[in-house]
Design a protein around this motif. Structure first.
Motif, PDB file in Angstrom:
ATOM      1  N   VAL A 116      -9.510   4.148   6.792  1.00 36.96           N
ATOM      2  CA  VAL A 116      -8.752   2.995   5.940  1.00 36.96           C
ATOM      3  C   VAL A 116      -8.860   1.881   6.483  1.00 36.96           C
ATOM      4  O   VAL A 116      -9.370   0.575   6.161  1.00 36.96           O
ATOM      5  N   THR A 125     -10.025   2.385   0.187  1.00 36.15           N
ATOM      6  CA  THR A 125      -8.538   2.629   0.972  1.00 36.15           C
ATOM      7  C   THR A 125      -8.235   3.710   0.330  1.00 36.15           C
ATOM      8  O   THR A 125      -7.953   4.550   0.613  1.00 36.15           O
ATOM      9  N   HIS A 163       1.099  -0.902   0.227  1.00 28.36           N
ATOM     10  CA  HIS A 163      -0.044  -0.244  -0.019  1.00 28.36           C
ATOM     11  C   HIS A 163       0.577   1.276   0.314  1.00 28.36           C
ATOM     12  O   HIS A 163       2.170   1.110   0.300  1.00 28.36           O
TER      13      HIS A 163
END
Length: 272
Positions: free
Chosen positions: A195, A212, A109
């Motif tokens: 998130v 997200t 991420h």
């Protein structure tokens, strides 16, 4: 949109920038209010005392990092927020993992707007995966989608280690051993609770990326961010090689912690 970029960053063409803008807009439209009604992530409700972590530095010296006053999680909670954006005057949040089995951790991420520090304060080891050559992505840029995938390496941190990941960097982590007191500090952490909540809303890779990404931290379950979507987690959790990371900026982190203490009312502060 080149004014968004500094040294050693991805440099998109104008068409790439338009595509990124359209992607951000489409994420917002597709996600809508999908997270409405999702339970907020756990946060402690009682403040403890400040703790000191002996951080090992590269020159062999020890930096005494004094954590801020932290909320105490229930005994049966394995993870939760012990400080949040709202109770640090918007400076940071802290997500604490108290204990856990080896292997647990988030997928690859990016935090577009958050600098992040990983602090292993208790026993145990955590493997941090990040770029072999430092690369910074701006909002809307997704490696493997509209930018080249990131070649990742990994490094293990153990008790007393801190690793710093500036905003726009790709990273993820997994426990190397069972352990406790692993802190992830996000500055500013404005939307990190949302998130975190997204994982309780869906485990569908595409929807999770939408959810997200809308809140500034796109998470990729497939491994496409790191060019490993053909074999996914079983490959990207085995990534090895060098990592390109800078100094941990401990003085800056300590100042954030100290400044946040001013945000607690006298009634909130624990008795000395």
């Amino acid at each position: 949109c080149n004014h968004f970029f500094g040294v050693r960053t991805v440099s998109p063409s104008m068409s790439d920038c338009r595509a990124a803008l359209l992607l951000v807009i489409s994420l917002a439209v597709m996600t809508g209010s999908a997270l409405a009604g999702v339970a907020p992530p756990l946060r402690g409700n009682r403040l403890g005392s400040r703790k000191v972590v002996e951080v090992k530095q590269g020159n062999g010296t020890i930096f005494l990092l004094t954590l801020p006053t932290l909320y105490e999680l229930p005994d049966n909670a394995s993870a939760g927020f012990v400080r949040t954006y709202s109770d640090t005057c918007g400076l940071f949040d802290i997500l604490l993992t108290k204990y856990g089995m080896s292997g647990g951790g988030p997928p690859p991420h990016i935090h577009y707007a958050d600098d992040e520090w990983f602090v292993q304060a208790g026993p145990g080891k955590v493997r941090i995966f990040t770029h072999q050559k430092a690369t910074t992505f701006i909002p809307g840029m997704l490696p493997g989608f509209n930018a080249p995938p990131v070649k990742v390496g990994s490094a293990v941190i153990s008790t007393g280690d801190v690793l710093y990941s500036p905003r726009g960097s790709l990273h993820y982590f997994a426990r190397e051993t069972d352990g406790e007191d692993f802190y992830a500090i996000h500055a500013s952490g404005y939307a990190m609770q949302l998130v975190y909540s997204a994982f309780s809303a869906t485990q569908d890779p595409e929807k999770l990326l939408y959810y997200t990404g809308l809140y500034g931290a796109p998470h990729d379950l497939t491994g496409r961010f790191v060019g490993m979507d053909k074999c996914g987690e079983k490959c990207y959790l085995k990534a090895t090689g060098p990592v390109d990371v800078g100094p941990p900026e401990l003085e800056r982190l300590q100042k954030l912690f100290d400044d946040a203490e001013k945000c607690l009312s006298p009634a909130q502060r624990p008795a000395r």
